[in-house]
Write a protein that holds these residues in place. Structure first.
Motif: not given
Length: 301
Positions: A18, A34, A47, A49-52, A55-56
């Motif tokens: 997070s 960020s 890349t 991180f991926r969002r879910r 959170g991340l």
């Protein structure tokens, strides 16, 4: 890639999952974290991180880089610790002003811990009255020292350049020769001030405490002898010369062992303080003294 903060942001977000929690741990704003992640990923061309919904989460590339990033941070922490250690050996001399008796100010415990933490630091002790120690520190003839004052007052407004730390609180009692119980039975300051007193110089804590309570009443003690050491004061009280002040532990011991009279209902609160010049607080020797002082006194107040 040279931004250590960005590397810390990557590792912390990966651990926390997070940005908000990572920002709180890093003491940064969420936008700042960020932005660091954005630039970090752009610089790497990856890349991470991926969002879910929760959170991340790390991508495969992020998972692959995380162990190396953690090792890099650990190596940097070890480097910084090694660099600090090179500056951690104290040399030079610390001039300390002492008062009353060594046991009361825990001088032995204080010096023992100081020598343990800074074995190359030479200490020089100078004994005097409380006010004398304060003046020596103000003139920079001493670096630190012990001082007595009413609780919460410290050196007072007359010495704004002096900082202080209270170590413990105690009371001074009025003590009288054996058999003087009837003479001090009134226990009011007007009658007590009229009796013979063993007085002290103006630089002593006894003088400041006694005149602090008598002055507003328009009274002065009836001084018949002046001394500058507590041991001499008690000797004269035992000999029947007059009244004096004594620290609570001493007063009780003298009543038990020598039969001195302790005036009931009269106490002068006092604090044992450690004092130094405020602008010198960050000097390594003084900072070391302040640090070991806490362990010597065990946080007592």
């Amino acid at each position: 890639m040279h931004d250590l903060q960005a590397l810390r942001a990557f590792v912390t977000v990966a651990r926390e999952g997070s940005v908000s929690r990572a920002a709180a741990r890093l003491h940064l704003t969420q936008p700042a974290v960020s932005l660091k992640l954005k630039h970090f990923q752009e610089e790497l061309g990856l890349t991470l991180f991926r969002r879910r919904p929760q959170g991340l989460a790390l991508t495969d590339d992020g998972q692959a880089l995380l162990p190396a990033a953690e090792r890099a941070l650990a190596a940097m922490a070890a480097f910084e610790q090694s660099a600090r250690a090179l500056h951690g050996t104290l040399h030079g001399r610390l001039r300390i002003g002492t008062i009353v008796d060594p046991e009361f100010i825990r001088l032995g415990a204080f010096l023992h811990r100081l020598v343990e933490s800074a074995p190359q630091l030479e200490t020089e002790l100078q004994h005097g009255m409380s006010g004398s120690v304060l003046e020596w520190i103000r003139r920079e003839e001493l670096d630190v020292g012990f001082f007595l004052a009413p609780p919460g007052e410290g050196p007072g407004p007359e010495a704004p350049e002096i900082d202080y730390r209270e170590l413990t609180h105690f009371d001074y009692h009025v003590v009288a020769p054996p058999g003087w119980g009837s003479r001090v039975a009134a226990s009011n300051w007007a009658s007590l001030a009229a009796l013979p007193w063993i007085v002290t110089p103006t630089l002593s804590a006894h003088y400041r405490l006694l005149h602090g309570v008598l002055g507003p009443l328009g009274l002065t003690p009836n001084g018949v002898a002046q001394v500058d050491q507590e041991a001499c004061m008690l000797d004269l009280v035992r000999a029947g010369v007059g009244l004096s002040l004594a620290r609570d532990a001493l007063a009780m011991a003298e009543r038990q062992e020598r039969g001195l009279t302790v005036v009931e209902g009269v106490r002068l609160p006092c604090a044992l303080c450690f004092v130094w010049r405020r602008e010198r607080s960050e000097e390594p020797a003084i900072a070391a003294a302040l640090e070991v002082l806490e362990s010597a006194w065990g946080g007592q107040r």
